[in-house]
Design an enzyme around this catalytic site. Structure first.
Site, short mmCIF file in Angstrom:
data_model
loop_
_atom_site.label_atom_id
_atom_site.label_comp_id
_atom_site.label_asym_id
_atom_site.label_seq_id
_atom_site.Cartn_x
_atom_site.Cartn_y
_atom_site.Cartn_z
N PRO A 234 -9.37 -7.29 -0.12
CA PRO A 234 -10.64 -8.01 -0.09
C PRO A 234 -10.77 -8.75 1.24
O PRO A 234 -9.82 -9.39 1.69
CB PRO A 234 -10.51 -9.01 -1.24
CG PRO A 234 -9.05 -9.22 -1.42
CD PRO A 234 -8.37 -7.95 -0.99
N GLN B 87 -13.20 -9.89 -6.99
CA GLN B 87 -12.39 -11.11 -6.88
C GLN B 87 -13.23 -12.38 -7.00
O GLN B 87 -14.25 -12.51 -6.34
CB GLN B 87 -11.67 -11.13 -5.53
CG GLN B 87 -10.68 -12.27 -5.42
CD GLN B 87 -10.05 -12.37 -4.03
OE1 GLN B 87 -10.72 -12.72 -3.07
NE2 GLN B 87 -8.78 -12.07 -3.95
N CYS C 101 -6.56 -17.78 -0.54
CA CYS C 101 -7.44 -18.20 0.56
C CYS C 101 -6.93 -19.50 1.18
O CYS C 101 -6.77 -20.50 0.48
CB CYS C 101 -8.87 -18.35 0.07
SG CYS C 101 -9.96 -18.74 1.45
N GLY D 131 -5.62 -4.41 5.01
CA GLY D 131 -6.81 -5.16 5.34
C GLY D 131 -7.29 -4.85 6.74
O GLY D 131 -8.03 -3.88 6.98
N ARG D 132 -6.82 -5.64 7.70
CA ARG D 132 -7.38 -5.59 9.06
C ARG D 132 -7.25 -4.23 9.72
O ARG D 132 -8.10 -3.86 10.53
CB ARG D 132 -6.73 -6.69 9.90
CG ARG D 132 -7.21 -8.08 9.48
CD ARG D 132 -6.34 -9.17 10.04
NE ARG D 132 -4.99 -9.10 9.48
CZ ARG D 132 -3.99 -9.84 9.89
NH1 ARG D 132 -4.17 -10.71 10.84
NH2 ARG D 132 -2.79 -9.73 9.31
C1 LIG Z 1 -11.84 -11.50 7.74
C2 LIG Z 1 -10.92 -11.63 6.56
C3 LIG Z 1 -11.42 -12.01 5.34
C4 LIG Z 1 -10.57 -12.13 4.23
N1 LIG Z 1 -11.11 -12.45 3.01
C5 LIG Z 1 -10.31 -12.45 1.91
C6 LIG Z 1 -10.87 -12.62 0.61
O1 LIG Z 1 -12.08 -12.73 0.41
N2 LIG Z 1 -10.01 -12.64 -0.43
C7 LIG Z 1 -8.65 -12.48 -0.28
O2 LIG Z 1 -7.91 -12.51 -1.26
N3 LIG Z 1 -8.12 -12.29 0.94
C8 LIG Z 1 -8.91 -12.24 2.02
N4 LIG Z 1 -8.37 -11.97 3.24
C9 LIG Z 1 -6.94 -11.65 3.37
C10 LIG Z 1 -6.71 -10.14 3.28
O3 LIG Z 1 -7.09 -9.66 2.01
C11 LIG Z 1 -5.22 -9.81 3.52
O4 LIG Z 1 -4.45 -10.48 2.56
C12 LIG Z 1 -4.75 -10.21 4.92
O5 LIG Z 1 -5.68 -9.83 5.91
C13 LIG Z 1 -3.39 -9.59 5.24
O6 LIG Z 1 -3.43 -8.20 5.20
P1 LIG Z 1 -3.51 -7.29 6.55
O7 LIG Z 1 -2.32 -7.68 7.41
O8 LIG Z 1 -3.43 -5.88 6.06
O9 LIG Z 1 -4.80 -7.61 7.22
C14 LIG Z 1 -9.19 -11.86 4.36
C15 LIG Z 1 -8.69 -11.49 5.61
C16 LIG Z 1 -9.53 -11.35 6.70
C17 LIG Z 1 -8.95 -10.92 8.02
#
Ligand SMILES: Cc1cc2nc3c(=O)[nH]c(=O)nc-3n(C[C@H](O)[C@H](O)[C@H](O)COP(=O)(O)O)c2cc1C
Length: 334
Positions: free
Chosen positions: A21, A75, A106, A230-231
């Site tokens: 998410p 979520q 968060c 995610g990213r």
């Molecule tokens: C722009 C952005 C928005 C995010 N919004 C949420 C969110 O709404 N809910 C959530 O549980 N995590 C949120 N996250 C965290 C991501 O779900 C994830 O846990 C985090 O980016 C680490 O994973 P990654 O290294 O694959 O990016 C967000 C991350 C980013 C970068």
């Protein structure tokens, strides 16, 4: 082992690649795009429990789900039991989400101040109480997404995960960073391994999966059931397909050509237009376009120009013009 489908509650996932998410990003236009590239499960961006209860118009728009996105986890976040339960019941009964996810990760102050998000990580008893209240009140499977802890001194990952499991959660996703780390430093996969050794419900590992090889390594090193990305999927949805295929066959599929990448960007844009209308879609698409164009030779001026676009026509013309330029460049190099 890593390629087999698996289940969360009654939901069958085709593979073990899950898209995270992301607030401001994970709307149905984005989710549908990553879904088409093979995601086994997609999460919607976090939604305020109070916004749902008050039927806030912007919040209600976030509940839009296209049926092609299935399976999907929606979520919610909140700090009080009553409102969290009421919002969960709304999602349970009034939306076609397959799963209800509770945000416990968060890190931003605005959310922490409301006793929501990562604040719970300091208190496994609260996690048990809140998750129990939700699981008892709804029919759909409930999952939680948490970080490993608050800070280096307060990493209660195992206790927190066990509390959620005992409270009836059907799955847990865990980001290997603390709240204090925000998005800095490295995700701690050792802690993910410790949790996966202790819990029996499906466990989804998250943090620093940037390539298909990382996904394989996370599955092998931590014993998680699935990886959450995610990213790395931003402007790069084919990375999901590459990861699914790599886990299934060990084969590394080439990424699309620059022209094909821009086609995907335009598809994403058109979906966003349909969802949010021209004004908002163009603004939101600026950042996505920059991500889609990243790494494409000669895209620098286009990435700057995108920030000046205001209309569908301007953005589309810019992208199609660049495609044309790329095609001509190809011709001259043949
Ligand atoms: C722009 C952005 C928005 C995010 N919004 C949420 C969110 O709404 N809910 C959530 O549980 N995590 C949120 N996250 C965290 C991501 O779900 C994830 O846990 C985090 O980016 C680490 O994973 P990654 O290294 O694959 O990016 C967000 C991350 C980013 C970068």
């Amino acid at each position: 082992m890593t390629t087999k489908p698996f289940k969360i509650g009654n939901i069958e996932l085709d593979n073990r690649v899950v898209v995270a998410p992301m607030a401001g990003i994970s709307n149905s236009a984005f989710r549908l795009t990553v879904k088409e590239f093979g995601a086994g499960l997609v999460y919607a961006e976090m939604i305020s429990d109070k916004g749902i209860i008050q039927r806030n118009r912007n919040t209600m728009n976030l509940l839009h789900i296209d049926e092609r996105e299935y399976p999907l986890a929606l979520q919610i976040f909140g700090g009080e039991k009553e409102t969290l339960v009421e919002a969960a019941q709304y999602v349970d009964q009034q939306t076609n989400a397959d799963m209800i996810d509770i945000n416990m990760g968060c890190p931003v102050n605005k959310i922490i101040k409301c006793e929501a998000g990562a604040k719970w990580l300091l208190n496994p008893d609260k996690i048990y109480e809140m998750v129990s209240a939700v699981t008892e009140a709804v029919e759909k499977p409930v999952s939680v997404k948490m970080r490993i802890g608050w800070d280096e001194e307060h990493i209660f990952a195992v206790e927190n995960a066990l509390a959620a499991e005992k409270a009836g959660a059907s799955a847990i996703a865990m980001h290997g960073r603390t709240r204090v780390q925000m998005y800095e430093g490295k995700a701690n996969w050792d802690v993910l391994r410790q949790v996966s050794e202790k819990i029996t419900i499906p466990f989804i590992g998250n943090g620093d999966v940037a390539t298909p090889m990382d996904a394989k390594r996370m599955l092998e090193e931590t014993g998680v059931d699935a990886v959450m990305i995610g990213r790395a999927a931003l402007g790069n949805p084919w990375m999901i397909y590459q990861t699914v295929r790599y886990l299934e066959t060990g084969e590394f599929v080439e990424e699309p050509s620059p022209i094909e990448k821009i086609d995907v960007c335009l598809l994403h844009f058109n979906r966003l237009m349909a969802l949010k209308g021209e004004r908002v879609a163009v603004r939101e698409m600026r950042k996505h376009t920059a991500w889609y164009l990243k790494g494409i030779k000669g895209s620098g001026p286009i990435r700057s120009a995108v920030n000046e676009t205001e209309t569908k026509e301007q953005l589309t013309n810019l992208l199609q013009g660049f495609q044309q330029e790329l095609a001509e460049r190809q011709q001259t190099t043949i």
